[in-house]
Design an enzyme around this catalytic site. Structure first.
Site, mmCIF file in Angstrom:
data_model
loop_
_atom_site.group_PDB
_atom_site.id
_atom_site.type_symbol
_atom_site.label_atom_id
_atom_site.label_comp_id
_atom_site.label_asym_id
_atom_site.label_seq_id
_atom_site.Cartn_x
_atom_site.Cartn_y
_atom_site.Cartn_z
ATOM 1 N N CYS A 85 44.812 44.360 35.539
ATOM 2 C CA CYS A 85 46.316 44.414 35.473
ATOM 3 C C CYS A 85 46.854 43.534 34.328
ATOM 4 O O CYS A 85 46.644 43.814 33.295
ATOM 5 C CB CYS A 85 46.784 44.129 36.832
ATOM 6 S SG CYS A 85 48.596 44.633 36.979
ATOM 7 N N HIS A 202 43.441 47.284 40.697
ATOM 8 C CA HIS A 202 42.995 46.058 41.367
ATOM 9 C C HIS A 202 41.871 46.178 42.179
ATOM 10 O O HIS A 202 41.871 46.004 43.259
ATOM 11 C CB HIS A 202 44.051 45.175 42.079
ATOM 12 C CG HIS A 202 45.293 44.922 41.144
ATOM 13 N ND1 HIS A 202 45.319 43.740 41.009
ATOM 14 C CD2 HIS A 202 46.258 45.526 40.757
ATOM 15 C CE1 HIS A 202 46.643 43.510 40.120
ATOM 16 N NE2 HIS A 202 47.127 44.768 39.839
ATOM 17 N N GLU A 204 39.864 43.766 43.034
ATOM 18 C CA GLU A 204 39.956 42.414 43.640
ATOM 19 C C GLU A 204 40.535 42.672 44.978
ATOM 20 O O GLU A 204 40.179 41.833 46.187
ATOM 21 C CB GLU A 204 40.127 41.520 42.959
ATOM 22 C CG GLU A 204 41.575 41.059 43.006
ATOM 23 C CD GLU A 204 42.514 42.039 42.182
ATOM 24 O OE1 GLU A 204 41.747 43.107 41.635
ATOM 25 O OE2 GLU A 204 43.611 41.462 41.704
#
Lengths: 232, 107
Positions: A85, A202, A204
Site C-alpha cells: 500500500c 494488504h 499482513e
C-alpha cells in the site's frame, strides 16, 4: 531470520507487518526512517499508512528519507524489499518499481476484501503460491490506481513484471474486480530481478482466521523466508 | 476601514514569479513558481469531479478541467535555473505521471 519493518512518521500497519513476519516464522526488526541503519536485516518490508501525511504525493517524501537511501542501495545488490500500500507508493516514488499510484478513479476510499490472482510465483515474495492461484486479502486505499504510459505497461506485461492482478472476489455478485481503476487490473508489480515487490492490497491483514478474511497473506512472508534459506 | 474587495482578491505576495519583499526588510527576494499538472494521457478524476460540479451549477460552457499543483518558492540570491529545474523535476513533480512548468523571475 531478521526481517526489517520500516516505520515512517504516519505509518499505520508497521505493527501488523511485524506480526505477520513473526507468524510466518521470521524475526521482525523495527527500522526507523530517519536512521542510516538497516540493522543487518535480510529483507525489508515497507508498511501501509500515510507517511509524512502523504503531503506532495503519496509516498513522495518518505521515498527521500535517510533510510530509503540505504534501502535503494541494498536493493541494488539483491536485498528483498516488499512494499504494501503506502509502501508500494514509496517504492514507486523511490524509482525501485515502475509506474505510479494516483487517486482512485471513483475518488472514494475503497476498503474491502479483495480477490487477487498471483501472476508470478517465482519472486522473492510470492514463491509460496502457485502461478494462477487466486487469493483473498483486504484492500484499503484512496490513491491506489496503478498507472503508467501504455508503452510502459506493454513492456511490463511483456517482461512478466505484473505479480498480482485484481479479480472478482465473488464472481456473479456484480461487485467489479478492480477496486480503484488500476490500469489492466494491476495490483502489484516487481523489479526486473524479482527481489522488490510492491502491491496495494494488504497481505499482513490476512494472516489469522480470527481477524482476516483468509490466511492467504501469510504466503508473502513465508516466501521470503524460504528464498532466504535457499540463498544461504 | 475595510480594504476594497478588489484589493483583497489580489494574489498574496509571491503568488506570481517575480520579486517578493521579506517582512521587515527592503531586500527583494526572487520568487520562482512551479506548476505541476498530470500528463494528458493520465486521467484526472478530481478534475472530472470539478467539471461535474460546474455542470450542476449551470456553467455548461466549460469543456474540461485538469487539476494541478502550484508551488511558490522564495530563493536566496540569484535563482539557479538548473538547480530549480532539478528540484521541480525530481521532487515537486513525478515525471512518470506529471508535466512541470518552471517560471523564473523575468527582470
Amino acid at each position: 531470520m531478521r526481517i526489517g519493518v520500516i516505520t515512517f512518521p504516519g505509518s499505520l500497519d508497521d505493527v501488523d507487518a511485524a506480526r505477520a513476519v513473526r507468524l510466518a516464522g521470521g524475526e521482525p526488526v523495527s527500522l526507523w526512517h530517519g536512521d542510516h541503519d538497516l540493522k543487518d536485516v535480510e529483507a525489508v518490508v515497507l508498511p501501509g499508512g500515510f507517511s509524512y501525511g502523504d503531503y506532495l504525493r503519496a509516498g513522495a517524501i518518505a521515498a527521500r528519507s535517510p533510510l530509503m537511501a540505504d534501502v535503494i542501495a541494498a536493493a541494488g545488490t539483491g536485498l528483498p524489499v516488499l512494499g504494501i500500500c503506502n509502501g508500494f507508493q514509496v517504492l514507486c516514488e523511490a524509482g525501485l518499481l515502475p509506474g505510479a499510484l494516483t487517486r482512485n478513479s471513483h475518488l472514494h476510499f475503497r476498503n474491502r476484501d479483495q480477490g487477487l490472482r498471483v501472476e508470478r510465483a517465482d519472486t522473492a515474495w510470492t514463491s509460496s503460491f502457485t502461478r494462477g492461484q487466486e487469493i483473498v486479502v483486504p484492500v484499503k486505499n484512496g490513491e491506489g490506481r496503478y498507472v503508467a504510459a501504455d508503452a510502459d505497461l506493454d513492456r511490463l506485461e511483456g517482461e512478466g513484471r505484473v505479480v498480482v492482478r485484481y479479480v472478482s472476489t465473488t464472481p456473479g455478485s456484480g461487485v467489479g474486480a478492480n477496486p480503484n481503476g488500476s490500469s489492466r487490473d494491476i495490483a502489484g508489480v516487481t523489479s526486473a530481478d524479482g527481489r522488490v515487490v510492491g502491491l496495494m492490497p494488504h497481505p499482513e491483514h490476512a494472516v489469522e482466521d480470527l481477524t482476516g478474511p483468509s490466511t492467504d497473506g501469510l504466503g508473502f512472508f513465508t516466501s521470503v523466508l524460504t528464498s532466504l534459506v535457499g540463498a544461504a | 476601514m475595510p480594504r476594497p474587495v478588489a484589493d483583497r482578491l489580489r494574489p498574496p505576495d509571491g503568488a506570481r514569479p517575480g520579486w517578493s519583499r521579506r517582512a521587515g526588510t527592503l531586500t527583494p527576494v526572487p520568487v520562482v513558481v512551479v506548476d505541476v499538472v498530470l500528463k494528458p494521457e493520465i486521467s484526472d478524476p478530481q478534475g472530472q469531479a470539478v467539471l461535474g460540479a460546474l455542470g450542476r451549477l449551470g456553467h455548461s460552457g466549460v469543456r474540461s478541467v485538469r487539476q494541478g499543483k502550484h508551488f511558490v518558492l522564495e530563493v536566496e540570491g540569484t535563482p539557479d535555473a538548473a538547480e530549480l529545474r532539478e528540484i521541480a523535476e525530481t521532487l515537486l513533480a513525478n515525471p512518470v505521471i506529471e508535466d512541470v512548468e518552471l517560471h523564473l523571475p523575468t527582470d
